[in-house]
Motif scaffolding. Structure first.
Motif, short mmCIF file in Angstrom:
data_model
loop_
_atom_site.label_atom_id
_atom_site.label_comp_id
_atom_site.label_asym_id
_atom_site.label_seq_id
_atom_site.Cartn_x
_atom_site.Cartn_y
_atom_site.Cartn_z
N GLY A 278 0.82 -1.22 0.00
CA GLY A 278 0.00 0.00 0.00
C GLY A 278 0.85 1.26 0.00
N SER A 279 2.09 1.13 0.40
CA SER A 279 2.96 2.30 0.49
C SER A 279 3.64 2.63 -0.85
CB SER A 279 4.03 2.09 1.57
OG SER A 279 3.42 1.91 2.81
N ILE A 280 3.78 1.63 -1.74
CA ILE A 280 4.38 1.96 -3.05
C ILE A 280 3.33 2.27 -4.11
CG2 ILE A 280 6.61 0.77 -2.74
CD1 ILE A 280 5.45 -1.48 -4.58
N HIS A 281 2.05 2.01 -3.77
CA HIS A 281 0.98 2.32 -4.72
C HIS A 281 -0.29 2.59 -3.92
CE1 HIS A 281 -1.99 1.96 -7.88
NE2 HIS A 281 -1.02 1.93 -8.78
N PRO A 282 -1.00 3.70 -4.21
CA PRO A 282 -2.18 4.03 -3.40
C PRO A 282 -3.24 2.93 -3.41
CG PRO A 282 -1.93 5.54 -5.28
CD PRO A 282 -0.69 4.70 -5.23
N ASP A 283 -3.24 2.11 -4.48
CA ASP A 283 -4.25 1.06 -4.60
C ASP A 283 -3.64 -0.33 -4.32
OD1 ASP A 283 -6.93 0.52 -5.20
OD2 ASP A 283 -6.41 -0.13 -7.23
N GLY A 284 -2.41 -0.31 -3.76
CA GLY A 284 -1.66 -1.57 -3.65
C GLY A 284 -2.36 -2.65 -2.85
N ARG A 285 -2.93 -2.28 -1.69
CA ARG A 285 -3.54 -3.32 -0.85
C ARG A 285 -4.82 -3.85 -1.48
NH1 ARG A 285 -3.98 -1.02 5.10
NH2 ARG A 285 -4.72 0.78 3.94
N ARG A 286 -5.57 -2.96 -2.14
CA ARG A 286 -6.81 -3.41 -2.80
C ARG A 286 -6.47 -4.37 -3.95
NH1 ARG A 286 -11.29 -1.82 -5.80
NH2 ARG A 286 -9.91 -0.81 -7.28
N GLN A 287 -5.43 -4.00 -4.71
CA GLN A 287 -5.02 -4.89 -5.81
C GLN A 287 -4.55 -6.23 -5.27
OE1 GLN A 287 -2.67 -3.32 -9.05
NE2 GLN A 287 -3.42 -1.26 -8.71
N ALA A 288 -3.88 -6.20 -4.11
CA ALA A 288 -3.41 -7.46 -3.51
C ALA A 288 -4.60 -8.34 -3.12
CB ALA A 288 -2.53 -7.17 -2.29
N LEU A 289 -5.66 -7.70 -2.59
CA LEU A 289 -6.85 -8.49 -2.21
C LEU A 289 -7.52 -9.10 -3.44
CD1 LEU A 289 -8.62 -6.39 0.61
CD2 LEU A 289 -7.21 -8.44 0.86
N TRP A 332 -13.46 0.42 2.34
CA TRP A 332 -13.06 0.01 0.99
C TRP A 332 -13.14 -1.50 0.78
CZ3 TRP A 332 -8.56 -2.82 0.58
CH2 TRP A 332 -7.52 -2.58 1.47
N VAL A 333 -13.01 -2.27 1.88
CA VAL A 333 -13.16 -3.73 1.74
C VAL A 333 -14.62 -4.05 1.41
CG1 VAL A 333 -13.14 -5.91 3.02
CG2 VAL A 333 -11.18 -4.37 3.17
N THR A 334 -15.56 -3.39 2.11
CA THR A 334 -16.98 -3.62 1.85
C THR A 334 -17.34 -3.21 0.43
OG1 THR A 334 -17.35 -3.13 4.18
CG2 THR A 334 -19.30 -3.22 2.80
N ALA A 335 -16.74 -2.09 -0.01
CA ALA A 335 -17.02 -1.63 -1.38
C ALA A 335 -16.54 -2.63 -2.42
CB ALA A 335 -16.37 -0.26 -1.60
N MET A 336 -15.59 -3.48 -2.04
CA MET A 336 -15.11 -4.51 -2.98
C MET A 336 -16.02 -5.74 -2.98
SD MET A 336 -11.07 -4.78 -2.05
CE MET A 336 -10.65 -5.96 -3.34
N GLY A 337 -17.05 -5.73 -2.11
CA GLY A 337 -17.92 -6.90 -2.01
C GLY A 337 -17.34 -7.97 -1.10
N ARG A 338 -16.36 -7.60 -0.30
CA ARG A 338 -15.75 -8.54 0.66
C ARG A 338 -16.17 -8.11 2.07
NH1 ARG A 338 -10.77 -10.34 -2.04
NH2 ARG A 338 -10.14 -11.48 -0.16
N LYS A 339 -15.84 -8.95 3.06
CA LYS A 339 -16.29 -8.66 4.42
C LYS A 339 -15.11 -8.70 5.39
CE LYS A 339 -19.18 -11.36 7.39
NZ LYS A 339 -18.42 -12.47 7.55
N CYS A 340 -14.96 -7.66 6.21
CA CYS A 340 -13.90 -7.66 7.22
C CYS A 340 -14.25 -8.64 8.33
CB CYS A 340 -13.72 -6.27 7.84
SG CYS A 340 -12.81 -5.15 6.77
N ASN A 341 -13.30 -9.46 8.72
CA ASN A 341 -13.50 -10.41 9.82
C ASN A 341 -12.44 -10.11 10.89
OD1 ASN A 341 -13.43 -12.60 11.56
ND2 ASN A 341 -13.99 -14.07 9.97
#
Ligand code: SAM
Ligand code: FES
Length: 361
Positions: A278-289, A332-341
């Motif tokens: 997430g630190s080398i790309h603003p969308d890095g963690r979302r892309q990883a998910l 942002w996790v919910t917006a991806m259709g995923r659920k935080c646990n």
């Protein structure tokens, strides 16, 4: 580069968990594979959904000391860096930070620090025992290499997990980067952790000087061989106040490729979308998910410490308090259709046919 097939058949081979040659690994990390990279990510995302579902497991990260006697050549808090202000949280400060995280719903925590000699074995044991007696939570330690007897004491105190990256599977490269350790000792420590019944997290840095596609393939093979419950990988990000300050860092594509391969070859593992991505790309963690990851580790450390735990420049979430990070991630996790646990998130081993090609490190 001569491949005995097409990029499509190579992806099928990865999905089938067949052994990868050095030439195939080199190809996967080369620009020639760029047009097929999103197909690899999509294949990993499918396996992630089938094998571990849509939950994104949260682990609250507490960085409790930036004192370190080690001189890891890449690390911004290593003893090389004489210019950072050092801090060390007291057990009470750690407990109140964890308690605030508990009130926000976290039931899984990671306690991380540099190799700080003031924190002795008995201090860590006492801390873990206190936490486990007061809170129904899972605890992971990320406190570097310790003798087997200490690891045994941490486990007996109730520690559930231990995170220790091998950093690289290449003993020579490891020696160049870690003047205070050696590869065999690090590997031995990981074996001790497994034998002692910890859920083990390991991982590598992607983009270290001297690495290439073939060596990343060997890193992958090593990680598959030791079958960790969690694998955290991230780009090497050069820190100016370290010996590798002028080196070139790792790329998000290389990290996502490695992550996707991890999901395909270790289908039931916990794989974090790391802060470094997430630190080398603003969308890095979302892309990883979307490329196989299923864990996030929001930083819940007190804000006043954050800037002093900069392993690398550009680290995210330096000024956001724990609740803001928690809410932001949830959004942002919910917006991806995923659920935080935020639960305990213990490993559930799900069987798939064993591929003997990768048994053994
Ligand atoms: N002392 C413990 C240990 O060494 O395992 C935990 C702290 S250490 C700072 C945690 C991880 O930070 C390391 O395993 C390493 O991979 C990562 N790290 C350190 N410096 C980094 C850098 N410049 N870029 C990316 N990751 C880095
Ligand atoms: Fe000690 Fe990085 S060198 S934590």
């Amino acid at each position: 580069m001569i491949l005995p097939g097409t990029p499509e058949t190579l992806i099928e081979k990865c999905v089938a968990r067949s052994s990868l040659s050095d030439a195939e690994a080199t190809f996967l990390f080369s620009p020639a594979f760029d047009t097929h990279r999103t197909d690899l990510y999509a294949a990993a995302d499918r396996v992630r959904s089938e094998m571990v579902g849509d939950d994104v497991y949260l682990r609250g990260l507490i960085e409790y000391s930036n004192y370190c006697t080690c001189r890891c050549a890449y690390c911004g808090i290593s003893a090389f860096n004489a210019d950072i202000e050092r801090y060390r949280m007291s057990p009470d400060e750690i407990l109140s930070t964890l308690s605030a995280g508990y009130d926000m719903g976290f039931r899984s925590f990671v306690l991380q620090s540099g190799e700080d000699p003031i924190w002795r074995e008995q201090d860590i044991v006492a801390l873990v025992k206190t936490i486990k007696s007061r809170f129904d939570v899972a605890i992971a330690l990320s406190v570097g290499e310790w003798p087997r007897s200490s690891l045994e004491a941490f486990r007996a105190a109730g520690t559930d997990r231990y995170l220790l990256r091998i950093e690289t599977s290449d003993p020579e490269l490891f020696a160049k980067l870690h003047p205070d350790s050696n590869w065999e000792a690090r590997h031995r420590c990981l074996m001790d952790l497994k034998e002692l019944g910890f859920q083990v997290g390991s991982g590598v840095l992607v983009g270290l000087p001297g690495q290439n596609g073939a060596s990343l393939g060997r890193d992958l093979r090593y990680l598959i061989g030791i079958q960790p419950e969690m694998v955290g990988i991230g780009p090497f990000i050069p820190h100016p106040l370290t010996p590798l300050g002028n080196a070139t860092g790792g790329t998000l594509d290389a990290c996502l490729t490695f992550l996707a391969l991890l999901r395909l070859y270790l289908p039931d593992a916990f794989l974090p979308a790391t802060s470094a991505m997430g630190s080398i790309h603003p969308d890095g963690r979302r892309q990883a998910l979307k490329a196989g990851a299923n864990v996030l580790m929001p930083n819940i450390s007190p804000i006043e410490n954050r800037a002093r735990y900069q392993l690398y420049p550009g680290k995210i979430c330096l000024n956001d308090d724990a609740l803001k990070c928690r809410t932001c991630v949830e959004g942002w996790v919910t917006a991806m259709g995923r659920k935080c646990n935020p639960g305990h998130g213990h490993i559930i081993r799900r069987s798939r046919p064993t591929n003997t090609a990768f048994n053994g490190a």
